[in-house]
Scaffold this active site. Structure first.
Site, PDB file in Angstrom:
ATOM      1  CE1 TYR A 139       0.477   2.952   9.954  1.00  0.00           C
ATOM      2  CE2 TYR A 139       0.974   0.834  10.967  1.00  0.00           C
ATOM      3  CZ  TYR A 139       0.079   1.688  10.336  1.00  0.00           C
ATOM      4  OH  TYR A 139      -1.207   1.267  10.088  1.00  0.00           O
TER       5      TYR A 139
ATOM      6  CG  HIS B 276      -1.579  -1.235   1.562  1.00  0.00           C
ATOM      7  ND1 HIS B 276      -1.821  -1.651   2.844  1.00  0.00           N
ATOM      8  CD2 HIS B 276      -2.089  -2.194   0.749  1.00  0.00           C
ATOM      9  CE1 HIS B 276      -2.465  -2.809   2.828  1.00  0.00           C
ATOM     10  NE2 HIS B 276      -2.633  -3.165   1.572  1.00  0.00           N
TER      11      HIS B 276
END
Length: 490
Positions: free
Chosen positions: A134, A71
């Protein structure tokens, strides 16, 4: 694989432009371990962009073999592992020569990676109970989802050697259906907004961007977007923008000394940039703010960027306030110019017209008085536009920035000799009709004697030190050469 302790913090470039791998110091003993997972000051010193994260996400994976991706979203990521291990694979999905470039490596708690916007991200958990974390510098929104792009984990063209074969892995149905690289859509670059597009510099930036075929440039002027009006900011989806080039300003130096002019000058040159800087800071946008030699008092023969601000006039004071506001945006370029020449009404065009009148036997004009005790260099808007794109990181052939200069203030004028307005006027007269002797040098006091209305004080010396921008690799052209070309084109 055992976790490696006490490594030195280092950054390593990858084959994908802008992507960096970080080895992290992890301190451990019998109780467990500790690390600085994100350390802005140390990491930016090693080359990490000051990404300004706004969200921290954790993806927990129950079993080894869970695989997610590939992605690409419209934000930067700083990826690390809290526990366990992953095999990561990244694919550049930005338009350009590096499209389709692949990088792979393992991540454990002692290794992290910075992934720029538009680079496709995927990973495979190598241990049960792996926590993948993240930081991102934009909030997720339904509107942004339409800008995502994807590529298939199993595409043989990518050549990714997954440690656990994909047919034995847990994948989502959506990930299985992603297109192959040949059919993947490159991620559109973040857009650039140019304000004040109707002015001399705004027109030059637009002309240069269009000549280079740069995508994603939008243009507006005060009639469609008033920077000083907070309500006007809702007209834009700021999450789509990566840069704003603020070419708008109020430049009527003498009118700014009047009560009405003072209000307009502060609105356009200070209030507007302050609101714009706040918006850019909130959305991680790079702000280019165009400033002026008038923020200095003219006492120095060669003004450097770090010289204390000391404006003499209302116009200069409003521009200095705009500089201070723009500097509040962490990603900023303050670009200072002097004596700007471009399309539209300007000093060179006026002198050309007066030279023609002197050359016309039917016109009674014999002499033209021009100020001879203010000194500087001309700044041609084409040169300014090229310098601004250079600072933003555009190089020849780039469709999006690839090598931005360090943020901060930069002087950007023409290079070449420092001359007075009268000396420049004589050059124009000679180039136009060979009648430079018709220019009559006078003092500023003499020129404005008997003037109606207020006269703003001018800096005596407006030359700006160009060494800082030249150190980035951009060397402005000699203004005398540009003047000759400009005159030939009139």
């Amino acid at each position: 694989m055992a976790l490696e302790f006490e490594k030195e913090l280092t950054a390593t470039e990858t084959g994908i432009p802008g992507m960096l791998v970080f080895d992290l110091p992890v301190h451990g003993d019998s109780r467990g371990w500790f690390k600085e997972n994100w350390q802005r000051e140390k990491m930016t010193a090693l080359g990490l962009p000051d990404m300004g994260p706004v969200q921290n996400n954790i993806s927990f994976n129950d079993d080894a073999g869970v695989t997610r991706g590939i992605h690409a979203e419209p934000w930067d990521k700083f990826i690390s592992v809290a526990c366990g291990r992953v095999f990561g694979a990244w694919v550049d999905l930005r338009p350009g020569e590096s499209f389709g470039q692949v990088y792979t490596c393992e991540l454990d708690p002692s290794r992290a990676i910075y992934v720029p916007r538009g680079v496709g991200n995927s990973y495979q958990a190598l241990e049960d109970g792996t926590a993948y974390t993240y930081l991102v510098n934009a909030h997720w929104s339904a509107e942004l989802k339409s800008t995502y792009t994807f590529v298939n984990l199993a595409d043989p063209e990518l050549g990714i050697e997954w440690p656990i074969p994909l047919d034995r892995c847990e994948l989502s149905e959506a990930d299985r259906r992603h297109p192959m690289l040949a059919d993947a859509l490159p991620m559109a670059p973040r857009r650039t907004l140019v304000t004040g597009c109707g002015g001399q510099l705004g027109r030059a930036v637009r002309a240069l961007a269009e000549a280079r075929g740069l995508p994603g440039f939008d243009y507006c002027d005060v009639d469609t977007f008033d920077l000083s009006n907070p309500d006007d900011y809702s007209k834009y989806d700021w999450s789509l923008y990566g840069a704003v080039i603020n070419c708008g300003a109020y430049t009527a130096v003498d009118k700014a000394e009047t009560p009405d002019g003072r209000t307009i000058a502060w609105k356009a040159n200070a209030t507007g940039p302050a609101l714009l800087a706040r918006t850019c800071a909130e959305h991680g946008i790079t702000l280019v703010h165009v400033s002026s030699d008038y923020v200095f008092d003219g006492a120095s023969l060669n003004h450097a960027e770090g010289e204390p601000l000391s404006p003499l006039s209302v116009y200069g004071q409003s521009k200095a306030a705009g500089d201070l506001a723009a500097a509040g945006c962490s990603r900023h370029y303050i670009v200072r110019s002097s004596w700007v020449i471009g399309e539209g009404r300007n000093f060179v065009r006026t002198m050309r017209s007066l030279s023609d009148r002197v050359a016309d036997p039917a016109d009674a004009l014999d002499k033209v008085a021009v100020v001879d005790d203010q000194y500087g260099r001309l700044t041609f808007t084409r040169d300014m536009a090229e310098g601004i794109l250079w600072l933003l990181g555009y190089r020849e052939g780039d469709v999006e920035p690839s090598a931005p200069a360090p943020h901060g203030a930069y002087n950007l004028t023409g290079s070449g000799p420092v001359e007075s307005w009268a000396q420049i006027a004589a050059r124009v007269f000679d180039l136009a009709n060979g009648n430079g002797a018709a220019v009559e040098p006078v003092s500023t006091a003499e020129y404005y004697a008997g003037a109606e209305g207020p006269v703003a004080p001018r800096p005596e010396h407006s030359a700006l030190d160009l060494s800082k921008i030249e150190a980035t690799g951009f060397v402005p052209r000699d203004w005398t050469e540009e003047l000759a070309e400009y005159m030939a084109a009139l």
